[in-house]
Structure formats: C-alpha cells, structure tokens
Design an enzyme around this catalytic site. Structure first.
Site, mmCIF file in Angstrom:
data_model
loop_
_atom_site.group_PDB
_atom_site.id
_atom_site.type_symbol
_atom_site.label_atom_id
_atom_site.label_comp_id
_atom_site.label_asym_id
_atom_site.label_seq_id
_atom_site.Cartn_x
_atom_site.Cartn_y
_atom_site.Cartn_z
ATOM 1 N N GLU A 1 0.848 -1.194 0.000
ATOM 2 C CA GLU A 1 0.000 0.000 0.000
ATOM 3 C C GLU A 1 0.885 1.246 0.000
ATOM 4 O O GLU A 1 0.611 2.219 0.697
ATOM 5 C CB GLU A 1 -0.909 0.034 1.240
ATOM 6 C CG GLU A 1 -1.828 -1.158 1.362
ATOM 7 C CD GLU A 1 -2.780 -1.057 2.541
ATOM 8 O OE1 GLU A 1 -3.992 -1.111 2.310
ATOM 9 O OE2 GLU A 1 -2.305 -0.908 3.681
ATOM 10 N N CYS B 1 -10.616 2.288 6.801
ATOM 11 C CA CYS B 1 -9.928 3.552 7.108
ATOM 12 C C CYS B 1 -10.364 4.699 6.199
ATOM 13 O O CYS B 1 -10.460 5.852 6.633
ATOM 14 C CB CYS B 1 -8.421 3.351 6.999
ATOM 15 S SG CYS B 1 -7.915 2.517 5.475
HETATM 16 O O1 FUB Z 1 -3.327 0.431 9.032
HETATM 17 C C1 FUB Z 1 -4.316 1.427 9.191
HETATM 18 C C2 FUB Z 1 -4.851 1.815 7.849
HETATM 19 O O2 FUB Z 1 -5.456 0.695 7.244
HETATM 20 C C3 FUB Z 1 -3.785 2.236 6.864
HETATM 21 O O3 FUB Z 1 -3.463 3.575 6.936
HETATM 22 C C4 FUB Z 1 -4.400 1.864 5.576
HETATM 23 O O4 FUB Z 1 -3.461 1.784 4.533
HETATM 24 C C5 FUB Z 1 -5.056 0.557 5.894
HETATM 25 O O5 FUB Z 1 -4.148 -0.486 5.794
HETATM 26 ZN ZN ZN Z 2 -7.628 4.147 3.830
#
Ligand code: FUB
Ligand code: ZN
Length: 658
Positions: free
Chosen positions: A321, A405
């Site tokens: 990510e 999130c």
């Molecule tokens: O890990 C917390 C949040 O969930 C991250 O910022 C996003 O990328 C998702 O993985």
């Molecule tokens: Zn997010």
C-alpha cells in the site's frame, strides 16, 4: 522536566470552522451530501458492523474478534461529525456523537488505557507490539476526534478521556516504562499530539511528539528489541511472511529505516509516510526546527516529482500500500489509497503554512479535486479504497470495508475544508483554495477581516473577493495562482494588477482596504494536454487531459448506456482543439476529445479480407487495424464509476505527429 519546546510558535493558524460559510455550486452540495448521507451511513456501519458493540465490552472468546484498529474508524467518524456540527446544528447527530463518546469513556481502563482489542482479546499484551498493533495510531485518531469534539461542542468528555490515555502513554514511553523509547509502527499519534498541544497550550505534548519522531529509525532499533521481548513475529506476521528476510524493505514500510532527519526518499506505506511528514512539518512550524523542515522539503520533492500520479494519487505498490521506485507509476495496477491522498492534502497544507509557497497548494488542490473526491460516489455512500488510473471494469465503489480507514477519513477532510482554503498569519491572509462563500478571520495585528468570495470554480476560473477590514489597517491578502493558470489576470477595483504581483505562487495585494474593495481574478481554463516524463515507462506514448485543477478520463459504462468508445482504444489527436461544455445530464463540464478509435477486429478483418482460413480473425496480421475519427467525451476523474461498472482510462494513446 522543563519542556524542550514552546507551543504556538507556529506563525500561521487556520480559521475556526464555524467562521467560514461555504455556499458555492461545487462544494456546498457535495458537503451537504457528506452531512446528510455519508455521516449517517457511516454511523449505521459502525452500529451494525460491530465497532460500537465492541466498545460495550460484550465480546466473548470464540466470537469474531474486534479489529485491532476499530477505534480509529470510530474516532474519524466523531471527527467528521464534530466538524459538521460546527457548521450545521443537528441535535440527532449531536446525540449520536455523545452516545459514542460515552461508549469510549466506558471502555477506558482505570489507568487510562483504551483499546478494546487488547483489553478484551489480548489482555496483558498491551504495548508489546507497537510496530504492528496500531495502539498509538488509534490513540492519535482519538486525540484528533477529542480536539474536534471539544471545539465543536465545548465539552471535555472525550478530551478528558484521551488526555488520561496520553498521560499513560507518556509514562510508558518514558524512562522505565514498558515501551521506553518506543514509537508506533503506523504514524498518526505524532501529528495528533501537536494538535493536542495547540488545543491545550501544553508543551509536553509537543515534547512527546518530538521524542517519537526523533526516536524513529535510530539504533538500537526499537522494533527489534520489542520483537525479542515479545517472543513472536507480531500481529502482521501472516501478512508479511517475508519480513524476517526483507529487513530493509520492512523498515522502510513504516519509515523506520533511518532517522527521519536523514530521509530523502519517500518510501514504504504511503499513509504512514504522509502522517509522519505532517508531524514533521508541524513540529518544524511550532519549533523552528530547520532539520525537520529540510527533510520535509526533500521528501516533498521525492513524492511530487518522482512518485505521484497525475491525479495526486500516491502509493503505486499494492503489496505494501505504498511507494514504488522513482517513476514507477503503473496505470492498471495503481493502488492510490484514498487515505494516502487525504494525507497528502494534509501534508501539503502544512508545507504551505510552513514555507508560504503556493506550489504546495497546487498539489493540495490536485489531490483534493481528483483522487480524494473520487474516493466517494456522487451519492456519498460508496467508497473507493484504491483509486486506479485505468480499469477494464473491475472496480466499483463499496459501502464499507473490513478495513474501513478510507470512508471516514474522506468525510473528516471534506467537513474541515475551510482549513485548506484559508490561512491566517500576522497581518496576512492566504486564500489557498477558491471556494465560494464567506470567511470571518481574526488576523493578528489587523483585527477582524471578512472575505466574501464568489466563484464558479472549478468549472470556471473567475474568483471575486470582496474584502472588509478594519479601516486604516494594513493587510496583505494573498491568493494562490495555480501553476497551470497561464495568462492569469487580476484586477483591484477594476484596475489591472501587474504580473510581478505574483510571487511564490501567490498574488500579493497589500493595502489599507476600504469598504467596497474587490479583488477579481481570472484563471484561464482551456482543456490542456499533459505528457509524463518519459522515465514513467507506463505512460510512454500516452497523453492525458486536464482542465483547471481537474484531471479528465474517458469512461465507458459497460451497460452501453453511453455512446462511448473503449477507453483503451482511444487515440487523442495532437493538433486539434479540445472542446468543453457543461453537461446538464452529468452536472459536470465534459471535454470533447478529437480522437481516432482503433476499431474492433471483426470490422477490420472482414473489410480487409484478412480472416484466417477458419474465418476467425488472425491473432497477428500485416494490415493495421482501421481507425475511425470521432469525438469522445471525457469526464472529470473524480466522477468516474458513478454509472455502474465501467472501463476507464486517464492516460490515453497519443497520436504523435510524424
Ligand atoms: O493500518 C491502518 C490503515 O489501514 C492504513 O493507513 C491503511 O493503509 C489501511 O491499511
Ligand atoms: Zn484508507
């Protein structure tokens, strides 16, 4: 211990949300959708998805476990709802917020600890896995929510809760504490502590933020020490089985590969990076820390000149990510998490505040109007987690996610939009986004300044600002002139302002303002072609279209409801003009692209008599496919995927002249 730093040395402030009214044709209806649809829909998801039940403490072994960072979703929802309440009173929403605040307060342990996963599912394991388990990340979001809740309602119920928790963390991270010298594997707490320091005037929160920022990436390496103490590979072991072998990659993942002041290359998980860089910029602003500022400037260059998509999306690599290498910006597989662009908007605002330069506002606007806005459906109830640059039809927004999130992150950003539009400095106001409405700003050294802004932005480039300031007071008004706005013109009370009034990306007008003064700006907005640096291999031979702050895309709904070509087969003519027009049907300015489309096989093969012996189209052939001259409609990227499953492309084939 005396504080190392003082609070509020930062010379700029954002306005109180209640002092800004947004009533233009673009943002006002979209924010109303967030208020009336998004926030209630997210509340329903929190109620039905288990988040609120988890806070009630009813979990029993054998039942599905509460997610390790559910508090962050709840917190971001409270934040969005609180911002909304500052702008539109809503007793029902207010009551819902209070109910959730009471649940959080009820879930707090007597010593201040608050995280239901560790209280209920893994008692005794708290603070043993800062790298993976998100406790301080959740606390950070709770702190932001508490400050927002306090500012919206005047109540301290949530603020009291989080301050007790921060007190506990301060002890545990300090000498002799259970995680002495630690910091979180997902940054967020640091920027939140700066907010808490600003809200309370207590410098110890800044000290704590700076301690965590400075501890990151130093030897002895905290995350190794805690892994050894804990005796297992951590919460995310199953997600990252290669981690023990790929030590550097996974230190980069959470930006702990080097002390932050030495970092120059944006690496790792993009949301983590953005929140860290926000905190670094905040601390630099609050404390005058030039080392942090210089690191932020280098990292900014890395992100925006080598790792950012045309739409302000960041994080090309789905496996983490996060960021890929320089110029590695694939289109179909682009990740571009909505949260990452929310974070980029937040960081850009801070960099603009820190440096006074308009180029940061350009990127803020780009990410906001393109990737962030694309993150939600037009009706405000479905969301993208990733925002691809091209799709063959496999991407649709969803009402919620197991890891949710993005939806509340987007909601809190849009409900705090005034902070991104205006910035107040002593004797000066910056207008960084052209948003129609009015703002009442308390300007140090000047007094109360009122701006009334009329604009058709982003569909038209006219911006008229009526300025009302205390008589005789000298006020610098700066209005950002975007880098794309070639030929921008400005007038004060009908008189042209000189070109050299634009410095650092802002038009500067300094004067003792008189009743009736009007600043008028015209930003030309023809549709424009954009090409990528040839080092971006994925965009070689491709061209994109933008207009004003908006990036366009060609979309074909798969149900055939629109007369649209296959976006993958569209070749944009280089030398013919691109028309634009308002579409009543879509409520958007659409671009009419002069294109040739590469025709489908059947037509080509039949016409050329080139069929294989069995009559099928040969896979490879000596005759080129036929093309057809036509006009293809392009729409703003943010609006795609609102008409059911569709194919879409931002980067089109380019008809390079011979
Ligand atoms: O890990 C917390 C949040 O969930 C991250 O910022 C996003 O990328 C998702 O993985
Ligand atoms: Zn997010």
């Amino acid at each position: 211990m005396p504080s190392l730093v003082n609070v509020n040395n930062g010379l700029s402030t954002v306005p109180a949300l209640a002092d800004v009214r947004i009533d233009d044709a673009f943002w006002a209806p979209r924010r109303e959708v967030v208020r009336t649809h998004t926030i209630p829909q997210q509340e329903r998801e929190l109620r039905t998805g288990g988040h609120l039940d988890a806070l009630r403490g009813t979990w029993r072994p054998g039942e599905p476990e509460p997610h390790v960072f559910w508090e962050s979703d709840v917190a971001k929802w409270i934040e969005a709802a609180s911002y909304s309440l500052t702008q539109v009173p809503d007793p029902e929403l207010d009551a819902a917020v209070e109910e959730v605040v009471a649940l959080l307060a009820g879930a707090q342990e007597p010593d201040g600890y608050l995280n239901v996963y560790f209280s209920q599912v893994r008692p005794g394991r708290r603070f043993t896995d800062l790298r993976d388990a998100h406790e301080l990340y959740c606390l950070g979001h709770l702190v932001e929510a508490a400050v927002a809740h306090h500012e919206a309602t005047g109540r301290t119920s949530l603020l009291d809760v989080v301050r007790r928790y921060v007190d506990l963390v301060e002890r545990e991270l300090g000498p002799g504490g259970s995680c002495d010298g630690g910091y979180d594997g997902h940054e967020e707490i640091e920027l939140a502590l700066v907010r808490l320091a600003r809200a309370t005037g207590e410098a110890r929160y800044l000290d704590l933020a700076r301690r965590m920022v400075d501890a990151r990436g130093r030897e002895p390496f905290y995350f190794d020490a805690e892994t050894e103490r804990r005796g297992d590979e951590g919460y995310f072991a199953s997600y990252f089985p290669d981690r023990p072998r790929q030590v550097q990659r996974f230190r980069e993942y959470n930006q702990s590969h080097a002390p932050v002041r030495e970092q120059s290359d944006a690496v790792g998980h993009a949301v983590r990076a953005m929140y860290l860089y926000c905190a670094m910029a905040d601390l630099a602003a609050e404390t005058g820390d030039d080392g942090l500022r210089a690191a932020c400037e280098r990292l900014w260059t890395s992100v925006t000149e080598r790792k950012m998509y045309l739409t302000g999306g960041i994080g090309a690599d789905p496996s983490i990510e996060g960021f890929a290498g320089d110029h590695e910006l694939p289109n179909e597989s682009s990740y571009n998490e909505t949260c990452a662009s929310v974070g980029l908007v937040m960081w850009a605002q801070r960099m603009g505040a820190l440096t006074g330069e308009g180029r940061y506002g350009d990127v803020m606007e780009l990410a906001l109007y393109n990737t962030v806005l694309a993150g939600a459906s037009a009706d405000g109830t479905h969301y993208f987690y990733g925002n691809p640059m091209a799709s063959d039809g496999g991407h649709e927004r969803e009402p919620w996610f197991g890891c949710a999130c993005c939806p509340p992150n987007l909601a809190r950003l849009l409900m705090s939009l005034p902070w991104y539009a205006y910035l107040v400095r002593p004797g000066q106001v910056d207008v960084t986004l052209a948003v129609g409405g009015s703002a009442r700003l308390d300007v140090p050294g000047v007094g109360e300044v009122r701006l009334d802004v009329a604009t058709g932005y982003p569909w038209t480039g006219d911006v008229a600002i009526d300025v009302t300031a205390p008589p005789g007071a000298d006020l610098v008004l700066r209005v950002r002139i975007p880098g794309w706005a070639d030929g921008a013109r400005a007038e004060l009370n009908g008189e042209d302002l000189p070109d050299d009034a634009v410095v650092d990306g802002f038009l500067w007008v300094e004067r003792a303002w008189r009743a009736g003064d009007r600043l008028s700006i015209e930003l030309p907005m023809p549709a424009r072609r954009v090409w990528a640096d040839p080092r971006v291999r994925a965009d070689l031979g491709r061209v994109a279209v933008a207009r004003g702050p908006l990036v366009y895309c060609v979309e074909r709904p798969l149900d055939g409801s629109a007369d649209a070509p296959d976006p993958a087969a569209v070749v944009l003519a280089r030398d013919e003009p691109i028309g634009t027009s308002w579409s009543d049907e879509l409520g958007l300015v659409v671009a009419d692209l002069p294109v040739r489309t590469i025709d489908d096989d059947a037509a080509t093969v039949e016409a050329d008599g080139a069929a294989a012996p069995d009559g099928a189209a040969p896979l490879h052939r000596r005759t080129p496919p036929r093309t057809t001259r036509r006009t293809a409609e392009a729409i703003p990227y943010f609006a795609w995927a609102n008409r059911g499953p569709s194919a879409m492309r931002v980067w089109l084939l380019d008809s390079a002249p011979a």
